[in-house]
Design an enzyme around this catalytic site. Structure first.
Site, PDB file in Angstrom:
ATOM      1  N   SER A 190       0.828  -1.200   0.000  1.00 21.74           N
ATOM      2  CA  SER A 190       0.000   0.000   0.000  1.00 21.74           C
ATOM      3  C   SER A 190       0.863   1.251   0.000  1.00 21.74           C
ATOM      4  CB  SER A 190      -0.847  -0.022   1.277  1.00 21.74           C
ATOM      5  OG  SER A 190      -1.443   1.228   1.489  1.00 21.74           O
ATOM      6  N   TYR A 194      -1.197  -0.982  10.725  1.00 18.75           N
ATOM      7  CA  TYR A 194      -1.553  -1.579   9.426  1.00 18.75           C
ATOM      8  C   TYR A 194      -0.415  -1.351   8.423  1.00 18.75           C
ATOM      9  CZ  TYR A 194      -3.446  -1.705   4.695  1.00 18.75           C
ATOM     10  OH  TYR A 194      -3.610  -1.940   3.342  1.00 18.75           O
ATOM     11  N   LYS A 201       2.412  -3.973   6.535  1.00 16.98           N
ATOM     12  CA  LYS A 201       2.693  -4.061   5.094  1.00 16.98           C
ATOM     13  C   LYS A 201       4.199  -3.952   4.856  1.00 16.98           C
ATOM     14  CE  LYS A 201      -1.224  -4.850   3.475  1.00 16.98           C
ATOM     15  NZ  LYS A 201      -1.476  -6.054   2.711  1.00 16.98           N
TER      16      LYS A 201
HETATM   17  P1  NAD Z   1     -10.631  -7.220   1.412  1.00 18.31           P
HETATM   18  O1  NAD Z   1     -10.773  -7.220   2.885  1.00 18.31           O
HETATM   19  O2  NAD Z   1     -11.839  -6.962   0.593  1.00 18.31           O
HETATM   20  O3  NAD Z   1      -9.988  -8.602   0.943  1.00 18.31           O
HETATM   21  C1  NAD Z   1      -9.056  -9.331   1.711  1.00 18.31           C
HETATM   22  C2  NAD Z   1      -9.516 -10.775   1.745  1.00 18.31           C
HETATM   23  O4  NAD Z   1      -8.571 -11.537   2.497  1.00 18.31           O
HETATM   24  C3  NAD Z   1     -10.876 -10.964   2.408  1.00 18.31           C
HETATM   25  O5  NAD Z   1     -11.698 -11.747   1.562  1.00 18.31           O
HETATM   26  C4  NAD Z   1     -10.565 -11.703   3.721  1.00 18.31           C
HETATM   27  O6  NAD Z   1     -11.591 -12.576   4.089  1.00 18.31           O
HETATM   28  C5  NAD Z   1      -9.263 -12.425   3.352  1.00 18.31           C
HETATM   29  N1  NAD Z   1      -8.363 -12.703   4.488  1.00 18.31           N
HETATM   30  C6  NAD Z   1      -7.899 -11.831   5.412  1.00 18.31           C
HETATM   31  N2  NAD Z   1      -7.062 -12.460   6.256  1.00 18.31           N
HETATM   32  C7  NAD Z   1      -6.991 -13.761   5.853  1.00 18.31           C
HETATM   33  C8  NAD Z   1      -6.280 -14.904   6.306  1.00 18.31           C
HETATM   34  N3  NAD Z   1      -5.490 -14.869   7.388  1.00 18.31           N
HETATM   35  N4  NAD Z   1      -6.443 -16.066   5.644  1.00 18.31           N
HETATM   36  C9  NAD Z   1      -7.242 -16.144   4.553  1.00 18.31           C
HETATM   37  N5  NAD Z   1      -7.930 -15.098   4.071  1.00 18.31           N
HETATM   38  C10 NAD Z   1      -7.804 -13.913   4.713  1.00 18.31           C
HETATM   39  O7  NAD Z   1      -9.476  -6.171   1.049  1.00 18.31           O
HETATM   40  P2  NAD Z   1      -9.067  -5.579  -0.357  1.00 18.31           P
HETATM   41  O8  NAD Z   1      -9.490  -4.172  -0.392  1.00 18.31           O
HETATM   42  O9  NAD Z   1      -9.453  -6.492  -1.444  1.00 18.31           O
HETATM   43  O10 NAD Z   1      -7.485  -5.569  -0.190  1.00 18.31           O
HETATM   44  C11 NAD Z   1      -6.685  -6.631  -0.636  1.00 18.31           C
HETATM   45  C12 NAD Z   1      -5.256  -6.379  -0.206  1.00 18.31           C
HETATM   46  O11 NAD Z   1      -4.822  -5.141  -0.743  1.00 18.31           O
HETATM   47  C13 NAD Z   1      -5.067  -6.286   1.306  1.00 18.31           C
HETATM   48  O12 NAD Z   1      -3.868  -6.940   1.641  1.00 18.31           O
HETATM   49  C14 NAD Z   1      -4.977  -4.794   1.559  1.00 18.31           C
HETATM   50  O13 NAD Z   1      -4.200  -4.511   2.684  1.00 18.31           O
HETATM   51  C15 NAD Z   1      -4.289  -4.320   0.290  1.00 18.31           C
HETATM   52  N6  NAD Z   1      -4.605  -2.914  -0.010  1.00 18.31           N
HETATM   53  C16 NAD Z   1      -5.909  -2.530  -0.110  1.00 18.31           C
HETATM   54  C17 NAD Z   1      -6.221  -1.191  -0.356  1.00 18.31           C
HETATM   55  C18 NAD Z   1      -7.658  -0.732  -0.464  1.00 18.31           C
HETATM   56  O14 NAD Z   1      -7.900   0.453  -0.388  1.00 18.31           O
HETATM   57  N7  NAD Z   1      -8.628  -1.600  -0.647  1.00 18.31           N
HETATM   58  C19 NAD Z   1      -5.181  -0.253  -0.531  1.00 18.31           C
HETATM   59  C20 NAD Z   1      -3.869  -0.696  -0.425  1.00 18.31           C
HETATM   60  C21 NAD Z   1      -3.592  -2.029  -0.167  1.00 18.31           C
HETATM   61  C1  UD1 Z   2      -7.016   5.240   3.875  1.00 27.05           C
HETATM   62  C2  UD1 Z   2      -6.112   4.705   4.952  1.00 27.05           C
HETATM   63  C3  UD1 Z   2      -4.860   4.120   4.303  1.00 27.05           C
HETATM   64  C4  UD1 Z   2      -5.205   3.081   3.275  1.00 27.05           C
HETATM   65  C5  UD1 Z   2      -6.123   3.720   2.248  1.00 27.05           C
HETATM   66  C6  UD1 Z   2      -6.487   2.697   1.207  1.00 27.05           C
HETATM   67  C7  UD1 Z   2      -6.549   6.057   6.968  1.00 27.05           C
HETATM   68  C8  UD1 Z   2      -6.001   7.099   7.881  1.00 27.05           C
HETATM   69  N1  UD1 Z   2      -5.772   5.763   5.889  1.00 27.05           N
HETATM   70  O1  UD1 Z   2      -6.334   6.284   3.237  1.00 27.05           O
HETATM   71  O2  UD1 Z   2      -4.019   3.550   5.270  1.00 27.05           O
HETATM   72  O3  UD1 Z   2      -4.054   2.570   2.623  1.00 27.05           O
HETATM   73  O4  UD1 Z   2      -7.281   4.234   2.901  1.00 27.05           O
HETATM   74  O5  UD1 Z   2      -7.773   2.689   0.833  1.00 27.05           O
HETATM   75  O6  UD1 Z   2      -7.601   5.488   7.196  1.00 27.05           O
HETATM   76  N2  UD1 Z   2     -12.658  11.384   3.736  1.00 27.05           N
HETATM   77  C9  UD1 Z   2     -13.688  12.222   4.140  1.00 27.05           C
HETATM   78  N3  UD1 Z   2     -14.774  11.667   4.734  1.00 27.05           N
HETATM   79  C10 UD1 Z   2     -14.900  10.304   4.941  1.00 27.05           C
HETATM   80  C11 UD1 Z   2     -13.850   9.466   4.524  1.00 27.05           C
HETATM   81  C12 UD1 Z   2     -12.733  10.033   3.930  1.00 27.05           C
HETATM   82  O7  UD1 Z   2     -13.608  13.421   3.959  1.00 27.05           O
HETATM   83  O8  UD1 Z   2     -15.918   9.876   5.511  1.00 27.05           O
HETATM   84  C13 UD1 Z   2     -11.478  11.975   3.062  1.00 27.05           C
HETATM   85  C14 UD1 Z   2     -10.159  11.712   3.773  1.00 27.05           C
HETATM   86  O9  UD1 Z   2      -9.915  12.683   4.747  1.00 27.05           O
HETATM   87  C15 UD1 Z   2      -9.181  11.758   2.587  1.00 27.05           C
HETATM   88  C16 UD1 Z   2     -10.009  11.210   1.415  1.00 27.05           C
HETATM   89  O10 UD1 Z   2     -11.373  11.382   1.795  1.00 27.05           O
HETATM   90  O11 UD1 Z   2      -8.823  13.067   2.299  1.00 27.05           O
HETATM   91  C17 UD1 Z   2      -9.755   9.741   1.122  1.00 27.05           C
HETATM   92  O12 UD1 Z   2      -9.941   8.982   2.319  1.00 27.05           O
HETATM   93  P1  UD1 Z   2      -9.889   7.372   2.341  1.00 27.05           P
HETATM   94  O13 UD1 Z   2     -10.771   6.842   1.282  1.00 27.05           O
HETATM   95  O14 UD1 Z   2     -10.129   6.934   3.736  1.00 27.05           O
HETATM   96  O15 UD1 Z   2      -8.403   7.022   1.886  1.00 27.05           O
HETATM   97  P2  UD1 Z   2      -6.975   7.496   2.512  1.00 27.05           P
HETATM   98  O16 UD1 Z   2      -7.145   8.570   3.494  1.00 27.05           O
HETATM   99  O17 UD1 Z   2      -6.086   7.771   1.358  1.00 27.05           O
END
Ligand code: NAD
Ligand code: UD1
Length: 333
Positions: free
Chosen positions: A124, A148, A152
């Site tokens: 991330s 978190y 990572k």
């Molecule tokens: P998500 O929660 O929708 O998907 C993660 C999946 O992993 C879920 O289905 C959950 O049930 C499964 N899981 C969690 N722990 C497990 C374990 N120990 N064993 C087996 N399954 C397990 O999340 P996502 O948004 O699809 O994110 C996927 C990956 O990308 C994550 O590692 C997250 O940290 C990373 N990531 C997500 C975002 C985002 O904004 N969505 C941003 C940056 C990084």
């Molecule tokens: C969040 C996580 C970050 C993660 C990322 C991935 C936090 C502090 N950070 O980041 O670790 O990797 O999501 O998806 O949670 N906002 C509002 N109102 C809301 C929600 C968000 O104004 O109800 C604003 C936030 O202040 C920010 C923007 O929207 O400026 C995006 O927020 P969000 O979607 O939570 O993403 P990140 O802050 O980038």
């Protein structure tokens, strides 16, 4: 190729699974359903019209995982499984280190056992912490500000040592910016448990009337309109980055790191406006205090991944809002 996808029933994993199936790969999903539903398995099969295997299993159960690996014998792993709620990670850091770092170590043990040497890992942009300069490039200092993000970074470090320990090992670290949107079918998308923490799912639920109003966290940032600016990327573009990265994995020596973002940012107010346009709904919002731990602006330099595998994003903010709304309309009925 035979691809084992951890966390493949989650938001990003499910979209990526579809792309790999459509590209002709054989996949197996391992997921413990801690943040996903079995229905997603059915949706992926119905969208792709393809049958594939799913194992309900926690990655930390190494013995059972080894047995899954021994029978499937994957050529590569795409590792999405992890917990991702920043606030929860502050309250219960051990849960995050156990699941995210411990689960990854268990996964590497199973890979070693079955002779699997290639992995793509979901990292991330949060590993960078507070920007020293923008856009974030892959050389930026790594200094996550919550457990978190630390989990990572720790996993990245484990993978680095693993990758360097044997000539055959290869790891690609993808550092995602802000994934949003949904599959164009509207049958899979982001389905957060409880009240969403992230902006886009929150806006969707205000648009559909599931939530009353959005609080805009901070209106005094040094941005175009004072609200926070982020690099939103369509989940379909992000998923395709996995496919292209894996196709090109043999170009890397042992490990390499790539940002996945569009390279441009949108403010909260710009997102609200775009969502209103695509949904035809009024998004009620109030300006509120800044959220702890938020940065003012975050966006990627995505040049490295473009050069590596000829990836570039196809979808703009309009498409992200449109597909997100299509999904919201189907789920909120
Ligand atoms: P998500 O929660 O929708 O998907 C993660 C999946 O992993 C879920 O289905 C959950 O049930 C499964 N899981 C969690 N722990 C497990 C374990 N120990 N064993 C087996 N399954 C397990 O999340 P996502 O948004 O699809 O994110 C996927 C990956 O990308 C994550 O590692 C997250 O940290 C990373 N990531 C997500 C975002 C985002 O904004 N969505 C941003 C940056 C990084
Ligand atoms: C969040 C996580 C970050 C993660 C990322 C991935 C936090 C502090 N950070 O980041 O670790 O990797 O999501 O998806 O949670 N906002 C509002 N109102 C809301 C929600 C968000 O104004 O109800 C604003 C936030 O202040 C920010 C923007 O929207 O400026 C995006 O927020 P969000 O979607 O939570 O993403 P990140 O802050 O980038």
């Amino acid at each position: 190729m035979k691809i084992l996808i951890t966390g493949g029933l989650g938001y990003i994993g499910s979209h990526t699974a579809i792309q790999f199936i459509n590209a002709g790969h054989e996949i197996l999903i391992v997921d413990n359903l801690s943040n996903s539903k079995l229905d997603v398995y059915k949706s992926i099969k119905s969208i792709t019209k393809t049958d594939f295997s799913f194992e309900e299993l926690d990655l930390c159960e190494t013995k059972a995982l080894i047995s899954v690996f021994s029978s499937f014998l994957p050529d590569a792993v795409i590792h999405f499984a992890g917990l991702k709620a920043v606030g929860e990670s502050v309250e219960d850091p051990i849960k995050y280190y156990d699941n995210n770092v411990g689960g990854s170590i268990s996964l590497l043990k199973a890979m070693e056992h079955s002779g699997c040497h290639k992995i793509l890992f979901s990292s991330s942009a949060t590993v960078y912490g507070v920007p020293e300069y923008l856009p974030f490039d892959e050389q930026h200092r790594l200094d996550p500000i919550n457990p978190y993000g630390q989990s990572k970074l720790m996993t990245e470090l484990v993978l680095k040592d693993w990758a360097k320990s044997k000539e055959t090992n290869q790891a690609i670290i993808l550092r995602y910016f802000n994934p949003v949107g949904a599959h164009k079918s509207g049958f899979i998308g982001e389905d957060p448990l409880g009240v969403p923490n992230n902006l886009m799912p929150f806006i969707s639920q205000v648009a559909s009337g599931r939530l009353e109003e959005l609080k805009v966290f901070g209106s005094d940032y040094d941005t175009r309109d004072g609200t926070g600016e982020r690099d939103y990327i369509h989940v379909e573009d992000l998923s395709r980055a996995h496919l292209l990265s894996l196709n090109n994995i043999n170009k890397i020596d042992s490990i390499d790191y790539f940002n996945v973002g569009t390279g441009s940012g949108y403010t909260v107010l710009e997102c609200i406006k775009a969502y209103e346009k695509e949904s035809g709904k009024n998004i009620k919002y109030t300006l509120a205090a800044r959220r702890d731990g938020d940065v003012s602006i975050s966006y990627a330099s995505a040049n490295k991944i473009k050069e590596f595998c000829d990836w570039s994003p196809e979808f703009d903010l309009e498409a992200m809002c449109k597909d997100s709304w299509n999904w919201e309309c189907k789920t909120s009925i």
